[in-house]
Design an enzyme around this catalytic site. Structure first.
Site, short mmCIF file in Angstrom:
data_model
loop_
_atom_site.label_atom_id
_atom_site.label_comp_id
_atom_site.label_asym_id
_atom_site.label_seq_id
_atom_site.Cartn_x
_atom_site.Cartn_y
_atom_site.Cartn_z
N LYS A 151 0.85 -1.19 0.00
CA LYS A 151 0.00 0.00 0.00
C LYS A 151 0.88 1.24 0.00
CE LYS A 151 -1.76 2.09 3.79
NZ LYS A 151 -0.77 2.88 4.53
N LYS A 183 -2.55 -9.53 10.77
CA LYS A 183 -2.55 -9.55 12.24
C LYS A 183 -3.48 -10.64 12.76
CE LYS A 183 -1.80 -4.53 12.59
NZ LYS A 183 -0.46 -4.32 13.11
N HIS A 209 -6.74 0.19 6.16
CA HIS A 209 -6.76 -0.49 7.46
C HIS A 209 -8.12 -0.39 8.18
CE1 HIS A 209 -2.65 -0.77 6.53
NE2 HIS A 209 -2.21 0.30 7.14
#
Ligand code: BG6
Length: 499
Positions: A149, A183, A241
């Site tokens: 990104k 994550k 995000h």
């Protein structure tokens, strides 16, 4: 990951191999994969950058990086990687770079091309790879492109970049990274929602009052002024995000956990996001910039005095917004999103605030206000889940207090450290694109935010609110919720949000 199978033979070609990302994130992640026996024995790395280094110079560079940024089993595995590393010095726009690269990559070799470069190089490199035939999958081998990104800086540029890339590669070959999806706690959102029978009946507008998504950082702009000042908090964090977190919370259960089924459900959430009209862009979105302050005992200079930031910059370092999702499940439930730099605490979390009990059964008792039930998914740090509920305070009268029931990852699992990139690199090697962005999901994210970018562009010299570095953000963000009779969850200590 210990029971997972070793990835197939392949070469990782890193464009921008001498940069920060390779040193800080990719190499530690590769070492952790090696530790977990997930890399094939004939794994190979080819680094490409403009610096004139040669194989040995590159290996020295890699060694220094691996000594500084740990991972794997310590010094023991460093040589394993160095033996498998080659270097090509060349310009990304020059066809000869790709001719030389082709000489290192037999046609029957599986290859991942990792674009760890400034975004302005993405289309250039993809185009050259395509023209050199390096993305052609022949002889049973695969060729995949991993793109970092930011993917575009607004809707038109993201659409154009997708078009360029998809003119040389099939969608299945393209792996667009959003590192939040690497994550563990982000992946756990789906497990929490879809592996627990009690969740689904409550997960809708009948029971949920509102949702808050917070990505608060203590770091300021540091040495990234040049990049950050042309980007700002919204572009840097929201369509990627924050929207990943939003879509995982709001999506419908997919028909299966295959990449396309999941990504289609996520895209539907963004398609249902209520568009910001010009007025909403001001009423429902707050932007602000950090001023001087103090974080953890360290003095912070105002954003405008950070290196490479113009003294009159109007770039936002904080953004908060109220978003509606107009579908059957969520209509009427506001989603409040906020993210900012130089805030009081580093904290990424999602809070689901449930509606209050329907009947004030305890109204004749000394209860001023029933506590809310809220469920908080702590993404980082202090990874875990907290459920807030009311209990009777022991004593002769009925008095109610709010308490928390807490689950903490570190109490339950002795997980080995990971950077989040392990999963992403491994998934690319095995061809699982579930944790990567598809062209339409990227565009859907930009489409939601484009009216806000357009409205901001209309203002020649906006007066941005300034928040104190080390605070919880600007008062205007408190007012955004306050006007709906709600409050942000505290970022630090026990106080509520606000400066
Ligand atoms: C990056 C942004 O994508 O994510 C940074 O460019 C930000 O500005 C970072 O600091 C946050 O990532 P994490 O994993 O620290 O929450």
């Amino acid at each position: 990951m210990a029971e997972t199978e070793t990835a197939p033979s392949c070469t990782l070609v890193i464009f921008g191999a001498t940069g920060d990302l390779t040193r800080r994130l990719l190499m530690p992640a590769l070492r952790n994969l090696r530790r977990d026996k997930l890399l094939p024995e004939d794994f190979a790395i080819v680094g490409i950058a403009s610096r004139a280094l040669g194989d040995n110079g590159f290996r020295d560079h890699l060694r220094k990086g691996m000594e500084q940024f740990k991972g794997g089993t310590g010094p023991a595995d460093i040589d394993w990687f160095l033996e498998r590393s080659r270097y090509l010095s060349g310009k990304f726009e020059a066809p000869e770079t790709y001719r030389a690269l082709a000489g290192l990559l037999p046609a029957d070799r599986n290859v991942m091309f990792y674009l760890a470069t400034p975004p302005s190089e993405f289309a250039v490199i993809a185009g050259q790879l395509g023209r050199a035939g390096l993305l052609t999958e022949g002889a049973g081998a695969w060729r995949r492109l991993i793109i970092e990104k930011p993917f575009g800086h607004d809707l038109p540029s993201a659409v154009a970049l997708n078009k360029e890339i998809l003119s040389v590669a099939r969608e299945e070959q393209v792996f667009r990274i959003d590192h939040y999806l690497g994550k563990e706690t982000v992946q756990n959102i789906l497990v929490f929602r879809f592996a627990n029978g009690f969740v689904e009946p409550l997960w809708n507008r009948d029971h949920i009052d509102h949702v808050q998504i917070t990505v608060a950082e203590t770091v300021g702009v540091e040495q990234r002024g040049k990049f950050y000042d042309t980007t700002g908090a919204l572009r840097d964090m929201v369509p990627n995000h924050l929207f990943q977190l939003l879509t995982l919370i709001a999506m419908e259960p997919p028909s299966c956990f295959a990449a396309d089924a999941m990504r289609s459900e996520k895209a539907k959430v963004l398609d249902a996001a209520r568009s910001f009209g010009a007025k909403d862009a001001h009423r429902n979105v707050v932007r602000a910039q950090y001023g001087a302050g103090n974080i953890g005992g360290e003095t912070v200079v105002p954003y405008r005095q950070a290196p490479d930031v113009p003294h009159n910059s109007t770039t936002e370092t904080y953004v908060a917004m109220k978003l509606g999702i107009d579908n059957w499940r969520w209509v009427g439930v506001p989603f409040y999103l906020r993210t900012g730099k130089a805030l009081a605490r580093r904290r990424t979390e999602i809070t689901i605030q449930f509606k209050q009990a329907p009947l004030a059964l305890f109204r004749d008792t000394p209860v001023e206000r029933l506590p809310f039930n809220d469920l908080t998914l702590h993404i980082q740090p202090d990874e875990g889940v907290t459920l807030g509920f009311g209990v009777k305070i022991p004593g002769p009268t009925v008095r109610i207090d709010g308490v928390d029931m807490k689950f903490r990852y570190e109490d339950a699992f002795q997980a080995m450290p990971s950077t989040g990139y392990e999963t992403l690199i491994y998934d690319c090697m095995i061809g699982d694109a579930s944790l990567f962005q598809r062209a339409d999901t990227i565009e859907a994210g930009w489409r939601v935010m484009q009216p806000v970018l357009d409205a901001w562009k209309q203002e020649a010299a906006p007066e941005l609110p300034v928040y104190r570095a080390g605070s919880a953000g600007p008062e205007e963000a408190d007012a955004l919720l306050g006007s709906d009779g709600r409050r942000w969850r505290p970022i630090a200590g026990n106080g509520n949000g606000g400066a």
